[in-house]
Scaffold this motif. Structure first.
Motif, PDB file in Angstrom:
ATOM      1  N   ARG A   1      -0.911   5.720  54.113  1.00  0.00           N
ATOM      2  CA  ARG A   1      -1.203   4.303  54.348  1.00  0.00           C
ATOM      3  C   ARG A   1      -2.539   4.147  55.062  1.00  0.00           C
ATOM      4  NH1 ARG A   1       4.594   2.802  55.308  1.00  0.00           N
ATOM      5  NH2 ARG A   1       5.223   2.286  53.166  1.00  0.00           N
ATOM      6  N   GLY A   2      -2.739   4.959  56.073  1.00  0.00           N
ATOM      7  CA  GLY A   2      -3.987   4.893  56.826  1.00  0.00           C
ATOM      8  C   GLY A   2      -5.177   5.186  55.933  1.00  0.00           C
ATOM      9  N   TRP A   3      -4.993   6.157  55.091  1.00  0.00           N
ATOM     10  CA  TRP A   3      -6.075   6.555  54.210  1.00  0.00           C
ATOM     11  C   TRP A   3      -6.396   5.462  53.196  1.00  0.00           C
ATOM     12  CZ3 TRP A   3     -10.128   9.274  53.501  1.00  0.00           C
ATOM     13  CH2 TRP A   3     -10.633   9.442  52.214  1.00  0.00           C
ATOM     14  N   ILE A   4      -5.376   4.891  52.607  1.00  0.00           N
ATOM     15  CA  ILE A   4      -5.581   3.807  51.638  1.00  0.00           C
ATOM     16  C   ILE A   4      -6.313   2.649  52.303  1.00  0.00           C
ATOM     17  CG2 ILE A   4      -4.377   1.978  50.373  1.00  0.00           C
ATOM     18  CD1 ILE A   4      -2.276   4.089  49.608  1.00  0.00           C
ATOM     19  N   TYR A   5      -5.876   2.307  53.496  1.00  0.00           N
ATOM     20  CA  TYR A   5      -6.521   1.191  54.195  1.00  0.00           C
ATOM     21  C   TYR A   5      -7.980   1.512  54.515  1.00  0.00           C
ATOM     22  CZ  TYR A   5      -6.874  -3.007  56.991  1.00  0.00           C
ATOM     23  OH  TYR A   5      -7.246  -4.235  57.454  1.00  0.00           O
ATOM     24  N   THR A   6      -8.183   2.718  55.000  1.00  0.00           N
ATOM     25  CA  THR A   6      -9.547   3.127  55.355  1.00  0.00           C
ATOM     26  C   THR A   6     -10.457   3.113  54.139  1.00  0.00           C
ATOM     27  OG1 THR A   6      -8.682   4.560  57.083  1.00  0.00           O
ATOM     28  CG2 THR A   6     -10.935   4.980  56.347  1.00  0.00           C
ATOM     29  N   HIS A   7      -9.937   3.644  53.054  1.00  0.00           N
ATOM     30  CA  HIS A   7     -10.741   3.686  51.842  1.00  0.00           C
ATOM     31  C   HIS A   7     -11.034   2.272  51.335  1.00  0.00           C
ATOM     32  CE1 HIS A   7     -12.511   5.691  48.438  1.00  0.00           C
ATOM     33  NE2 HIS A   7     -11.889   4.851  47.638  1.00  0.00           N
TER      34      HIS A   7
ATOM     35  N   LEU B   1     -10.395  15.839  52.763  1.00  0.00           N
ATOM     36  CA  LEU B   1     -10.383  14.840  53.831  1.00  0.00           C
ATOM     37  C   LEU B   1      -8.966  14.617  54.339  1.00  0.00           C
ATOM     38  CD1 LEU B   1     -12.897  12.066  52.733  1.00  0.00           C
ATOM     39  CD2 LEU B   1     -12.884  13.324  54.861  1.00  0.00           C
ATOM     40  N   LEU B   2      -8.028  14.542  53.421  1.00  0.00           N
ATOM     41  CA  LEU B   2      -6.630  14.324  53.813  1.00  0.00           C
ATOM     42  C   LEU B   2      -6.108  15.500  54.625  1.00  0.00           C
ATOM     43  CD1 LEU B   2      -4.850  12.550  50.831  1.00  0.00           C
ATOM     44  CD2 LEU B   2      -5.155  11.748  53.162  1.00  0.00           C
ATOM     45  N   LYS B   3      -6.529  16.688  54.235  1.00  0.00           N
ATOM     46  CA  LYS B   3      -6.099  17.870  54.970  1.00  0.00           C
ATOM     47  C   LYS B   3      -6.620  17.791  56.411  1.00  0.00           C
ATOM     48  CE  LYS B   3      -5.947  21.196  51.660  1.00  0.00           C
ATOM     49  NZ  LYS B   3      -6.770  22.137  50.887  1.00  0.00           N
ATOM     50  N   LYS B   4      -7.877  17.394  56.515  1.00  0.00           N
ATOM     51  CA  LYS B   4      -8.470  17.231  57.839  1.00  0.00           C
ATOM     52  C   LYS B   4      -7.693  16.207  58.657  1.00  0.00           C
ATOM     53  CE  LYS B   4     -12.777  15.754  60.103  1.00  0.00           C
ATOM     54  NZ  LYS B   4     -11.969  15.216  61.186  1.00  0.00           N
ATOM     55  N   LEU B   5      -7.388  15.074  58.019  1.00  0.00           N
ATOM     56  CA  LEU B   5      -6.628  14.030  58.699  1.00  0.00           C
ATOM     57  C   LEU B   5      -5.268  14.548  59.135  1.00  0.00           C
ATOM     58  CD1 LEU B   5      -7.434  10.881  56.563  1.00  0.00           C
ATOM     59  CD2 LEU B   5      -7.797  11.140  59.010  1.00  0.00           C
ATOM     60  N   ASP B   6      -4.706  15.397  58.300  1.00  0.00           N
ATOM     61  CA  ASP B   6      -3.376  15.940  58.568  1.00  0.00           C
ATOM     62  C   ASP B   6      -3.371  16.765  59.856  1.00  0.00           C
ATOM     63  OD1 ASP B   6      -0.758  16.020  57.868  1.00  0.00           O
ATOM     64  OD2 ASP B   6      -0.938  17.873  56.694  1.00  0.00           O
ATOM     65  N   THR B   7      -4.454  17.446  60.121  1.00  0.00           N
ATOM     66  CA  THR B   7      -4.515  18.205  61.374  1.00  0.00           C
ATOM     67  C   THR B   7      -4.824  17.271  62.549  1.00  0.00           C
ATOM     68  OG1 THR B   7      -6.882  18.692  61.142  1.00  0.00           O
ATOM     69  CG2 THR B   7      -5.353  20.243  60.141  1.00  0.00           C
ATOM     70  N   GLU B   8      -5.651  16.247  62.270  1.00  0.00           N
ATOM     71  CA  GLU B   8      -6.011  15.318  63.344  1.00  0.00           C
ATOM     72  C   GLU B   8      -4.797  14.523  63.829  1.00  0.00           C
ATOM     73  OE1 GLU B   8      -8.668  15.738  64.654  1.00  0.00           O
ATOM     74  OE2 GLU B   8     -10.342  16.018  63.278  1.00  0.00           O
ATOM     75  N   ILE B   9      -3.987  14.143  62.886  1.00  0.00           N
ATOM     76  CA  ILE B   9      -2.862  13.261  63.228  1.00  0.00           C
ATOM     77  C   ILE B   9      -1.893  13.961  64.172  1.00  0.00           C
ATOM     78  CG2 ILE B   9      -1.284  13.843  61.331  1.00  0.00           C
ATOM     79  CD1 ILE B   9      -0.698  10.885  61.014  1.00  0.00           C
ATOM     80  N   LEU B  10      -1.836  15.276  64.061  1.00  0.00           N
ATOM     81  CA  LEU B  10      -0.922  16.043  64.925  1.00  0.00           C
ATOM     82  C   LEU B  10      -1.395  16.039  66.386  1.00  0.00           C
ATOM     83  CD1 LEU B  10      -0.047  19.047  62.623  1.00  0.00           C
ATOM     84  CD2 LEU B  10       1.543  17.362  63.568  1.00  0.00           C
ATOM     85  N   LYS B  11      -2.687  15.755  66.554  1.00  0.00           N
ATOM     86  CA  LYS B  11      -3.234  15.747  67.916  1.00  0.00           C
ATOM     87  C   LYS B  11      -2.905  14.458  68.665  1.00  0.00           C
ATOM     88  CE  LYS B  11      -7.161  18.620  66.516  1.00  0.00           C
ATOM     89  NZ  LYS B  11      -8.586  18.485  66.149  1.00  0.00           N
ATOM     90  N   VAL B  12      -2.393  13.469  67.945  1.00  0.00           N
ATOM     91  CA  VAL B  12      -2.030  12.218  68.605  1.00  0.00           C
ATOM     92  C   VAL B  12      -0.601  12.356  69.132  1.00  0.00           C
ATOM     93  CG1 VAL B  12      -1.824   9.726  68.340  1.00  0.00           C
ATOM     94  CG2 VAL B  12      -3.516  10.991  66.988  1.00  0.00           C
ATOM     95  N   PRO B  13      -0.435  12.365  70.461  1.00  0.00           N
ATOM     96  CA  PRO B  13       0.852  12.720  71.078  1.00  0.00           C
ATOM     97  C   PRO B  13       2.040  11.887  70.578  1.00  0.00           C
ATOM     98  CG  PRO B  13      -0.861  12.444  72.739  1.00  0.00           C
ATOM     99  CD  PRO B  13      -1.445  11.984  71.448  1.00  0.00           C
ATOM    100  N   GLU B  14       1.869  10.583  70.521  1.00  0.00           N
ATOM    101  CA  GLU B  14       3.014   9.733  70.184  1.00  0.00           C
ATOM    102  C   GLU B  14       3.532   9.948  68.759  1.00  0.00           C
ATOM    103  OE1 GLU B  14      -0.111   6.030  69.807  1.00  0.00           O
ATOM    104  OE2 GLU B  14       2.021   5.553  69.917  1.00  0.00           O
ATOM    105  N   LEU B  15       2.743  10.641  67.937  1.00  0.00           N
ATOM    106  CA  LEU B  15       3.154  10.815  66.545  1.00  0.00           C
ATOM    107  C   LEU B  15       3.802  12.168  66.280  1.00  0.00           C
ATOM    108  CD1 LEU B  15       0.057   9.263  64.784  1.00  0.00           C
ATOM    109  CD2 LEU B  15       2.195   8.167  65.441  1.00  0.00           C
TER     110      LEU B  15
END
Lengths: 190, 190
Positions: free
Chosen positions: B142-148, B114-128
């Motif tokens: 942090r995002g993952w901990i909060y989400t969980h 799941l984290l790996k997936k998130l890692d690719t998704e996060i790159l798609k957000v331009p401002e980041l």
DNA sequence: TCATTAACATTACATATGTAATGTAACATA
DNA sequence: TATGTTACATTACATATGTAATGTTAATGA
């Protein structure tokens, strides 16, 4: 005329806790306790009407320990201490943590109590006194969600290298982020 | 010469999923499945070597469903979508969620993915995109901990009134807080 | 010393579960 | 139509568990 007791209630609960710690709550049975005490299963029923009753007593004991953990002075910030104690408890007492929060014991009552405790602690932090009730509530909720998520990660072994000081730093950093945001939003409103 | 099969593998897995959903993973047994199929326990062993093997297959199915949930376009932000799907899954499929993340199935492999997936998704957000690897990593964690934490709260019933849009708002607000902090710290470093 | 009784042990019964062994019937083919 | 094979049913055995029924024994007061 009576015979002298060999086992007492506390011993039975202590044995039960040992079993829960080592093998999990699901493995707690009358026969396991008997093995632990080197006795028959009879003493269990001497002090408890049923296994259900004993399990409740064991759950109570784990809660006592949790309360102990979340009231220790890890830092000077009592609000933070609650979260830190919570996470350290998850680390040191995996099976108790699971029993309390992840099994079907309807933990919502327990969480309510914890939140109430946090609600009083948060008021002791000077810089947060200026926040409105709903602002504090929001902050509390965020902090709690993060703490719980963090603790479950610790529990499930995903967060490793979790020395006390690392846990303190991780939670305190996250807390500061939430607090800064809350204060900022408070200022903006004015 | 052979007899026509009455039950197939899929039916057995479907029945198993129904049982897990209604009564929990622990209640999944050969006899329960037989009751559900109105058959004997034999068909189970026709397609699976053991209950253990069947349980693995059932776990796989719940994972498939989870992946489905976390890839739905709840919002335009794919990073957020993962978290939202995760929380909605916890709401809609309590027992599957418990089985995957809170039972003793060693979820760490799943979380890694799941984290790996998130890692690719996060790159798609331009401002980041401007963030360094370690900064993004921190944000992700942090995002993952909060989400969980949020999802476990939803699971345990503590967070109620959880319509899709409320979940989206709650997670997106928290995400923004983390993102703002990350960007701020990034600026400070320069 | 001995009878009493509480504390524990033993045994047994009920239920749940995995799964092997055996029985039976349906269906394709000869 | 007869038959062999296979999918399923039935039965049975093993283990785990709660807990009731019954047996045994140690300690104490008479």
């Amino acid at each position: 005329m009576p015979r002298k007791p060999i086992f007492n209630k506390d011993e039975i609960i202590e044995s039960s806790l040992k079993i829960v710690k080592e093998k999990g709550f699901k493995q707690l049975s009358a026969r396991e306790i008997a093995r632990e005490l080197i006795s028959s299963t009879r003493p269990v029923y001497e002090y408890f009407q049923s296994m259900e009753e004993l399990k409740m007593a064991v759950l109570e004991k784990t809660l006592d320990l949790l309360y102990d953990y979340i009231t220790r002075p890890y830092t000077r910030n009592p609000f933070l201490n609650t979260g830190v104690g919570y996470a350290i408890f998850a680390r040191d007492h995996r099976e108790y943590f699971r029993t309390i929060f992840l099994e079907d014991n309807d933990a919502s009552g327990i969480i309510d109590e914890l939140l109430k405790k946090l609600d009083t602690e948060i008021l002791k932090v000077p810089e947060l006194a200026k926040l409105s009730h709903s602002e504090r509530d929001e902050l509390l909720k965020r902090g709690w969600i993060y703490t719980h998520g963090f603790s479950v990660m610790v529990f499930s072994g995903y967060i490793k290298n979790n020395q006390d000081d690392q846990i303190i730093r991780a939670l305190s950093e996250a807390g500061e982020i939430f607090i800064e945001d809350a204060l900022q939003k408070h200022e903006k409103k004015k």
